[in-house]
Design a protein around this motif. Sequence first.
Motif, PDB file in Angstrom:
ATOM      1  N   ARG A 132       3.297   9.356   4.240  1.00  0.00           N
ATOM      2  CA  ARG A 132       2.391   9.388   3.093  1.00  0.00           C
ATOM      3  C   ARG A 132       0.912   9.294   3.462  1.00  0.00           C
ATOM      4  N   LEU A 133       0.599   8.525   4.475  1.00  0.00           N
ATOM      5  CA  LEU A 133      -0.820   8.242   4.723  1.00  0.00           C
ATOM      6  C   LEU A 133      -1.575   9.483   5.187  1.00  0.00           C
ATOM      7  N   THR A 154       2.758   1.841  -3.234  1.00  0.00           N
ATOM      8  CA  THR A 154       1.969   2.154  -4.412  1.00  0.00           C
ATOM      9  C   THR A 154       1.708   3.656  -4.448  1.00  0.00           C
ATOM     10  N   ILE A 209     -17.167   5.081   6.670  1.00  0.00           N
ATOM     11  CA  ILE A 209     -17.373   3.910   7.501  1.00  0.00           C
ATOM     12  C   ILE A 209     -16.837   4.244   8.888  1.00  0.00           C
ATOM     13  N   TRP A 261     -10.043   9.889   8.544  1.00  0.00           N
ATOM     14  CA  TRP A 261     -10.241  10.137   7.111  1.00  0.00           C
ATOM     15  C   TRP A 261     -10.810   8.874   6.514  1.00  0.00           C
ATOM     16  N   THR A 262     -11.979   8.971   5.918  1.00  0.00           N
ATOM     17  CA  THR A 262     -12.573   7.775   5.296  1.00  0.00           C
ATOM     18  C   THR A 262     -13.071   8.113   3.917  1.00  0.00           C
ATOM     19  N   LYS A 263     -13.081   7.049   3.060  1.00  0.00           N
ATOM     20  CA  LYS A 263     -13.608   7.252   1.714  1.00  0.00           C
ATOM     21  C   LYS A 263     -15.127   7.123   1.733  1.00  0.00           C
ATOM     22  N   GLU A 264     -15.588   6.079   2.453  1.00  0.00           N
ATOM     23  CA  GLU A 264     -17.008   5.742   2.353  1.00  0.00           C
ATOM     24  C   GLU A 264     -17.747   6.010   3.658  1.00  0.00           C
ATOM     25  N   ILE A 307       0.831  -1.218   0.000  1.00  0.00           N
ATOM     26  CA  ILE A 307       0.000   0.000   0.000  1.00  0.00           C
ATOM     27  C   ILE A 307       0.858   1.257   0.000  1.00  0.00           C
ATOM     28  N   LYS A 354      -0.539   5.505  -5.729  1.00  0.00           N
ATOM     29  CA  LYS A 354      -1.895   6.006  -5.499  1.00  0.00           C
ATOM     30  C   LYS A 354      -2.448   5.626  -4.142  1.00  0.00           C
ATOM     31  N   MET A 355      -1.805   4.739  -3.495  1.00  0.00           N
ATOM     32  CA  MET A 355      -2.230   4.265  -2.178  1.00  0.00           C
ATOM     33  C   MET A 355      -3.654   3.773  -2.169  1.00  0.00           C
ATOM     34  N   PRO A 356      -3.890   2.559  -2.554  1.00  0.00           N
ATOM     35  CA  PRO A 356      -5.262   2.039  -2.655  1.00  0.00           C
ATOM     36  C   PRO A 356      -5.825   1.699  -1.284  1.00  0.00           C
ATOM     37  N   ILE A 357      -6.260   2.690  -0.550  1.00  0.00           N
ATOM     38  CA  ILE A 357      -6.807   2.390   0.764  1.00  0.00           C
ATOM     39  C   ILE A 357      -8.238   2.855   0.883  1.00  0.00           C
ATOM     40  N   ASN A 358      -8.908   2.205   1.802  1.00  0.00           N
ATOM     41  CA  ASN A 358     -10.289   2.572   2.092  1.00  0.00           C
ATOM     42  C   ASN A 358     -10.488   2.474   3.599  1.00  0.00           C
TER      43      ASN A 358
END
Lengths: 612, 172, 247, 89, 129, 129, 498
Positions: free
Chosen positions: E29-30, B95, E107, E102-105, B92, B97-101
């Motif tokens: 990065r996160l 990468t 949740i 921080w969340t996308k959906e 992750i 784009k960092m494919p996280i959710n």
Amino acid sequence: MNTLVVLLLILFGGGIIAYFAYNIHKIVGDIWLVLVGFAASIYYIGYLDVSQVLNIHLAGFVLTLALNSFSWIFGLLIAVLLPLVALYSIPYMKGQDRLGWFYMLFLFSVGGMYGILMAGDWLTLFIFWEIMTWSSYLIVIYRRSEDAPRVGLKYLIFSAIGAYSLLTAIVLIGANVHSLSISKFFEVLPMHSLGFKVLVGSLMLIGFGVKAAVMPLHVWAPDAYSTTPMNYTSMFSGALSKMGIYGIGLIVINLYYHSGISLAGEIVAWFGAITAVLATYYALIQKDAKRLMAWSSVAQLGYIVAGLGIGTKLSVFAGIYLAVLHGLFKANLFMAIGAVERQAGTTNFSELRALIRKMPWTFFSALISVIVLAGIPPLSGFVGKWMLYESMITSGHYVIVVFLFLASVAGFLYAFRFLFGVFLGQEEKEFEHVKEANPFMTVPMLLIALFLIVLGTFPGIMFKYIARSMADLGFYGVTYKMSVLTNDWGQSINMQYIAASLVIVFVLFLIVLTWVAYKNSRNVTTKDIHTSGEPPSEEDNYHFSENFYRPFQRAFAFVYKYAITPVYNEFARGIEDFFQYVRRLYTGNAQTYALYVLLFLAILFLIAKNIH
Amino acid sequence: MEKQQQLASKPIRFLYSWLVFFIVWLGFTTTLQIPEVLTGLFVSFLLAFFYYDTFTGWGFKGIKLSNIWWSIVYVLNFIWLMIKANFNVARIVLTPKMPINPGIVEFESKLTNPYAKMVLANSITLTPGTFTVDIIGNRFYIHWLDVTTVEPEQVYKEIAEPFEKILLKMFN
Amino acid sequence: MKKAIAIILLAFIAVELFVVFYKIPFGADRMNVARFYLENSPKKLGVANAVTAIVVNFRGFDTLGEVTVLFLASTALGSILFRRREIHTRLSHLRTSVEASVIVRIAGRFLVPLIILLGAYVFIHGHLTPGGGFQGGVIIATGFLFLLLAYRKFTIEHRTITFVESLAGITFAGIGLIGIFLGKTFLENFLPAGKLNDLLSGGIIPLIYIAIGFKVAAELTGILDTVLSISIDVKQKEIESQTEKNE
Amino acid sequence: MALHFNLMDIIVLVIITLALILDFYRFLKGPLASDRVMAADTMTVSSAAMLVFLGLLFDRYIYLDIALIYAVLGFVGVIVVARYLEGGV
Amino acid sequence: MVQILTYLGYFLVLLGAIFLFLGGLGIVRLPDIYSRLQAGTKASTLGAMSLILGVGILALRQPGHWNWFIKAIVIIIFIALSNPISSHALARGSYRHKIKPWTKEDIDAYKDYIEHEGIEKESEEIKNE
Amino acid sequence: MSNLQILQITFYGAAILLIAIGLYAVVTKRNLIKIVLGLSIMDSGVNLLFITVGYISHKTAPIFSPSVMAKYKTIHAAAQAMVDPVPQALVLTAIVIGFGVTAVALALVVRLYRHHNTTNIDEIRNLKW
Amino acid sequence: MVATNHILVTPIYFIALPLFFAFLLPLLGKIYKSFIRIVPGLMFAYLAWMAVVLLLYVYKTGNPVIVKIAGWAPPIGIDLVFDQFTGFIATVIAILGFLVWMYSYLFKKVEFDNALKYFLLLMLIYAGSIGVVITGDLFNQFVFLEITGISAYALTAFYRGRDGAEAAFKYLLIGSFASTFVLLGILLIYTQLGTLNMADIARNIDKMDPTIKVIAFILLFTGFGIEAEMFPLNGWAPDAYSQSPGPIGAVFASMTSKAGLYALIRLSFTIFDFSSANELLFIMGILTLVFAEGIALRQEKIKRMLAYSSIGQIGLIMIAFSFNTYLGVFAGIFLMLNHALVKSLLFFSASFLAYNSPHKYIKDIQGFARYMPVTALMFGIGVFAIIGFPPFSGFWSKFYLLSAMAEKNFVILIILVLSVSLIELVYYFRVLHKLYFAEPTGEYQPHTPRWNAMLAMVLLALIIIAIGVYPDLVTGFIGKAAHAIMDKTTYINSVFSI
Ligand code: NA
Ligand code: NA
């Protein structure tokens, strides 16, 4: 045991015991006070071994106690006054509180005076000088009147100025002469540089001049003299101020005339003369008997200083003589004022009048003293002034003579004003119940009056001692017979001749005068019918002791305008304002303080950089 | 709150604590010199005296052969899962784009023993990609870097079950 | 303005200091008395760690002072912040209204004794390793800090703290004084030096370091407790003002 | 002290240093207190590890103790901040 | 034997170092604190554990250095015990300090708990004690 | 420029810079906490200077541990190979003292805050002139 | 068991016992509450007695007592030097310590909520101050300076109702600057000479690089100058003096400032060999004197006034020492003694006079002499002594000081110093007059001291008068002390002959 020490022990120990004695009971205290007064006096006159010298090693210094003829004569004055004042004090201080405290300080201050006179070295002199100063200061503020803080502080500041000058001189002597002995100092003085002599001399003169109330150091005196209880003022003005005279005498004669800077002596004489004139004129306009006499003291001391300053054999002789006389009559006058104050409740001319009927003995003793003061023949004051004028004329100080003569005339005016204002004139109902003072008060006053008469008649009694003390100052060959003094050019002034012919007549005249005045005074009140019951306005008042010399005051307004006190006040305020401003350096913000530290460090770095 | 149902007797717990502390001491000193050992015994004795009450509930009861076995299994399993997950996170992070959710999900645990719950929580936390935000009662709140499901049952299966089945055996 | 002055002054001072320090060659050997310390801490004192030998023996007097400073700081803190310890203990439940998570609480049960054990290890081996009484004490205090954080109801008996810090302090000063009573001087070693790198070496040094360890631990714990209890005061104030409002 | 690092040692040290730099970047950047604390905690662990490794290189057993203590202090430090954040101090 | 230890040791050390680096990269990065906790702390933890274990193994090459290994294990155990706890505590603290993840959906199961029963209920309980 | 010189400039410079920064914070920051932090920074600068000065190049920590003794055989030889232990001992003392002072300072800040409801030093000026 | 030459280790008791009992006190308090007040008193009494005995011993034998701590001879170990100079100052501190204790004995019943902390801090500030004076090691001096400092911060903030915290914070801030600078100075010296022992530094001082030497001196001078309340480094002082509990003002005047001064003097006289050190001392002394006394003239609060006055006295002492002549140093030591005695008496009495007044305005105590005659009298005696009226002790020190100036023919300086004295006289007598003559405002109730405080004040007053009447009580000691501080070689030799 060393008799000098015994005398000091009598006074200081007596003072401490007096504190406790008064706390036991007033009578016990009074008895003790009188005992101490007489004991000290008798011991001084009868038992003191003048030849004794005592050296005390203290704190690395040699403190010497030794009396000489010059100082002895001042001691004699104290010895005469002390028991009389002690007696006088018993009724005078009746009803006052904290008497133990008062008399302890009283005796301390007298002890201080004796210490000064006995001091064989400057340090001892200074120690006793300071003891005298602070005990007298505490007496000045003893009454806790509204004025006391101001007056006390003023006295203290000027005393401190004097004491610090003295101290400066003393440490300079110590460093340069390597001895604090007074006699050694005067011995080796001629070998020292002119600058050193002038410096030390001026400092000493400032120091002694404060106590002698020489202008412009006199500011404290009128206030202090008039605020203090009168029994002490009589010592204050009578004896304590003479300590200044004693010192000035030492300095002027030894330092200036024996080591050849007579010009300095002249300057001193001028200061004395100016003091005499100005103080006299100030005395004229006073509204209060105490203040008038206080100013008078300043003026009289001016004469004496002038006499010492001229520095001829005769002038010094006259100065010493006048000093002793002044001690007596001024003490007497203040005692009289004290009696009036006690009996009538006020010393204000506008309130007082015609006490002659009520207080005849007081009046009589005051009259004698005033005559001496004004230098009216045949009493002793005349002799003194005569000698003084003669010495000045023969040594060519004509201007000073004119000054002193002016002062003398004005002196007569204020003396008259005093007598008139207090004792003569219209009677006032208010004072109906006023009685003559307690015998404990009148008898000492009359005794002093008697001394004054005797001295006026037989001045030679004093001359013997004065001549002896002159020898101590290095003036040899002053010859005298009983009441005959040989002047510088060989003529003799036959005092007895002048005096004896006049004195009896004069005394008789005085008695008559007193009696007539006593008889003729009427008992009218200011609320007499001719004002139709209206309170009389000032103009209507028969008794015009208030604004007595108003025209005179107007004429000399320019003199009064230039008083020195405002200058001092402005100076003091300037200092206070300056530090009020400086004070803001302490902003209260810790960071500012931190910046100061950094600044300090940076400056030191900078300096270090430039040095290395 | 974390009350133990069946506490071992005090002396046993004390002895257990003493022993554990002493072993840790040996781990610290890594020497068998007599003074060191004696000092260690003394220090652990003192410490055990003060802390046996909170340090352990069951004393030696927990140390059964089966427990030890399952522990080893658990540790190995855990290490394996951890390494796996770590590479996942590495992927992750590396990468562009960092494919996280990311999101916070919850599940119910079947564990009752608080120690077991803690071990589970820590294991979840140590496993990259997930960590325990809070435990309320039996509910675990998990922050998941790459959420695939929000259904508690599913979450339990994906995150907790691999640990819990061993834990249940360990803390039986 | 102030900033400008400060910058100018500090720049000047810093440059001056740097210029001066630059004269002191970096990494050069300029030992004088230190040479003696290095040679003699193993030889005469049997202490492997020369720093410890200096801290506890050669310059042990400094350390006594240092221990005093800590003691002083904890006393000062108490004196500056709190009126009465009793009130503070009584109200300690006000310290927090949030319970720590169960994980932290359970961890506290077994981690804290281990942390304390580590601290003990550090100060007992102070004469052999870089650790020492101060470091060990700090570690132990950390353990107690953890307890304070993890358990809302955990209160430290101030009597115990006082007792420990007093006793430890007395031990330190007392060991020093024993030297005098044995005809030596203050803090002089009166026990055998032992063999280098043995636990039982260094004479009185380990004893002193142990005392220091206890003392530092107790003092720091006390300080931490005081600091953490600051909120009690605030909360008490809040409660008081609220009751006032209600009345 | 005579050091004999091999290439591997240097590679390892460089990598750890890079890691520390990254952590430090986050520590400086924040933006929240939590971020800084987390970064500091990571740095603590990383540098403890580095310390252990250096201990090996310098042959200093003591570094292991230091690393352990370091980790303990770091751990409690994080707990302090965490409790502060949740209002539990 | 020495060779095996060397390879194994250096493998672990290198692996650890790489994980430390990845952890660093992760926390840089996160996007938010929670994700960073995920990547950063744990990658670092694993990295540290691996590295320290590697050192312990490498030390075994020298005679008499078995104590290194033991100490290394002690450190590893401590890190394994403490690090998840601190990460968890920090996450919980951050959340309760109102730092939203921080969340996308969107949740967020924890949000419900915090908003509906969470802190208030807890402090209520504490008051009633 | 030799390595040593670079190190010298770096370490001395860093330490003195720390001192200066600390001083600057103390003198200019309004916030009491920042001022206290400034004091701490100042302290660290001084401590760093101490440690720097105690360093002797190519020498080891002053601990006669078994491994060191095994390496150098005699105490004298080992002692010759060690850095100056005195600054370290002094720094230990200085650190503890600095800690004590900082603790007291913070306590004072707390009290000032309670008394004045502010931590701005400019508003805390009841005592002046 | 106890060594026959027991007296040779006794200086350690001045530090070891206060620390020992400070650690013990909390336990003693548990046993019996009053122990926390009684035990320190017994200790202070014993130490005061010890100090006198030791001083007499040193005085008679002429040999300083030097203790090598931990058995290591200087420069290896830390040494305590109780010679004629340090011994004298230590004795002054020891006696004042006892008197402060006596004064405070019951004080706390009314005002101190925590006697334990108070007496603890008192013992520690005492140990710190004596430590600064008798230690022979520069870094150790720093440690004691810090002990003194932190105790002082805590004592300054002791009262909660006042602005103590503000004052303490300022004190702490500037005090931290002091410790930083002192540490830097010590470090610079250490890098050059590799030693921290004062005597060792002194004998090797010329081996220092000149630039480094100067900077080290400046740093130490600034650091100690802060503690000695030198202008302009003394911003903290008036606040600290005025906000601390009454007896602590006396402690500052008699102990902490003396410790700072001592450090300055030792620095300038023994450790460094600059002649310009004396010039620096001289200039700073004059600035300190003039600014402090002038500002004291404008104070409305009694304790602040006393504080500035105290600072002024420090300036005077610095001037005296700066002459570097026997007489000057003699005067300086005498002034130190006097300042300790007299300022303590003034603080003692003033704090009871202004007991119930929160801001301690001078006007608040006006007329109080009628309610508290003895206390007012004590204040009066203090004033008389500080002005330097014979036969109070202040006279002699002033006389020696002026003699020292005259010896150098500094006429202007004499005039300056005396002018400042005049200012001093004015503001002190203003207060005295207010105290005695003004009508009480009635706003604040008088608070008569308890017997213990009274006893402490009377004892002080008696000492002041005894010294004034018979200065030989102390001049012998002071003379030897002056020789001791001026004789660098003997100091060095005696330290190394141990
Ligand atoms: Na150590
Ligand atoms: Na130390």
